[in-house]
Design an enzyme around this catalytic site. Structure first.
Site, PDB file in Angstrom:
ATOM      1  N   HIS A   3      -7.574  -5.337  -0.345  1.00 56.65           N
ATOM      2  CA  HIS A   3      -6.357  -4.525  -0.389  1.00 56.65           C
ATOM      3  C   HIS A   3      -5.158  -5.186   0.283  1.00 56.65           C
ATOM      4  CE1 HIS A   3      -4.213  -0.821  -1.067  1.00 56.65           C
ATOM      5  NE2 HIS A   3      -4.013  -0.606   0.219  1.00 56.65           N
ATOM      6  N   ASP A  50     -10.186  -4.119  -5.634  1.00 55.50           N
ATOM      7  CA  ASP A  50      -9.532  -3.452  -4.508  1.00 55.50           C
ATOM      8  C   ASP A  50     -10.120  -2.047  -4.407  1.00 55.50           C
ATOM      9  OD1 ASP A  50      -7.842  -2.151  -2.729  1.00 55.50           O
ATOM     10  OD2 ASP A  50      -5.986  -2.902  -3.622  1.00 55.50           O
ATOM     11  N   SER A 103       0.828  -1.194   0.000  1.00 55.09           N
ATOM     12  CA  SER A 103       0.000   0.000   0.000  1.00 55.09           C
ATOM     13  C   SER A 103       0.867   1.251   0.000  1.00 55.09           C
ATOM     14  CB  SER A 103      -0.956  -0.047   1.203  1.00 55.09           C
ATOM     15  OG  SER A 103      -1.967   0.922   1.086  1.00 55.09           O
TER      16      SER A 103
END
Length: 266
Positions: free
Chosen positions: A245, A217, A95
């Site tokens: 995610h 996502d 991320s």
């Protein structure tokens, strides 16, 4: 400053192998990589750490001024690499850590020789013909909710971010991780994350790069993975058979296979 204690650094695996640094995302800690570590330790030296304000890091080292920019987190990464005297390491960032890794590799190119971006997003807000997945109003509302009631936000958002409704234990784990993070420090990290724009930084990448995206996502939609792939010259894009995610938790086999194949080809 004792960087090892500050960032709760853990080193495991094969001391003769190439070093792989695993970096967690917002609201998480190094424990989120527990299903990936076993796939790496035979052939690689594995470094895990917690950003200041996360996990078992030394929270007394937290500075709102430093961590109000992704550069502050990237400086942590460089200092971790320096403390361990890492050379040509592979940085695996989940991320927001994917972009932190981009900044760290640009700052200390001798330390980081390859990047793996897991569900990356260089900008979360739509605009300028770019689709990040959120309107400015969405992000304002998200941050306002997070700042007014962090525990409530965590309980509501963790299952959405994780996806995989049929496996509620995954969302529960992410919620617990969010809730274990100091709310004041989480607010700073959240603003830094969701208001960041690292699109121009992608052009600085000069190392082999793997971009991993999921089929669905809500935080980093497929358009974002395609954008990152186009922006990073010579990168490889792999679409995992995974939703949500956090594919390293929801689909560890597919995630680990993609990472280990990339490492073997370096």
């Amino acid at each position: 400053m004792d960087i090892v204690r500050r960032n709760n650094i853990t080193v495991t695996g094969n001391p003769q192998g190439r070093t792989v640094v695993l970096a967690h995302g917002f609201g998480c800690d190094q424990n989120m990589w527990r299903l990936t570590v076993p796939a790496l330790v035979r052939d690689h030296r594995v470094v895990l750490f917690d950003y200041v304000g996360s996990g078992r890091s030394d929270s007394s080292a937290f500075s709102e001024e430093r961590y109000s920019s992704l550069d502050g987190y990237a400086a942590d990464v460089v200092e971790v690499c320096e403390a361990l005297d890492l050379r040509d390491a592979v940085f695996v960032g989940h991320s927001v850590s994917a972009m932190i890794g981009v900044l760290a590799a640009d700052t200390a190119p001798e330390r980081i020789g390859a990047l793996v971006m897991v569900a990356p997003s260089p900008r979360y807000i739509d605009g300028d013909g770019y689709r990040g997945g959120f309107s400015p109003e969405d992000i304002d509302e998200l941050l306002e909710s997070l700042e007014s009631n962090y525990l409530g936000w965590s309980a509501a958002m963790a299952p959405v971010i994780m996806g995989n409704e049929e496996r509620p234990e995954l969302g529960e784990e992410l919620k617990n991780s969010f809730c274990a993070t100091d709310p004041d420090m989480a607010r700073v990290f959240a603003r830094t994350t969701f208001l960041s724009d690292s699109r121009d930084d992608l052009k600085t990448v000069r190392v082999p790069t793997l971009v991993l995206e999921c089929t669905q996502d809500v935080i980093a939609p497929r358009e974002v993975g395609a954008y990152v792939h186009r922006a990073v010259a010579g990168s490889t894009l792999v679409t995992l058979d995974a939703t949500g995610h956090c594919p390293h938790l929801s689909a560890p086999e597919a995630t680990n296979l993609a990472i280990t194949e990339f490492l073997a080809a370096l």
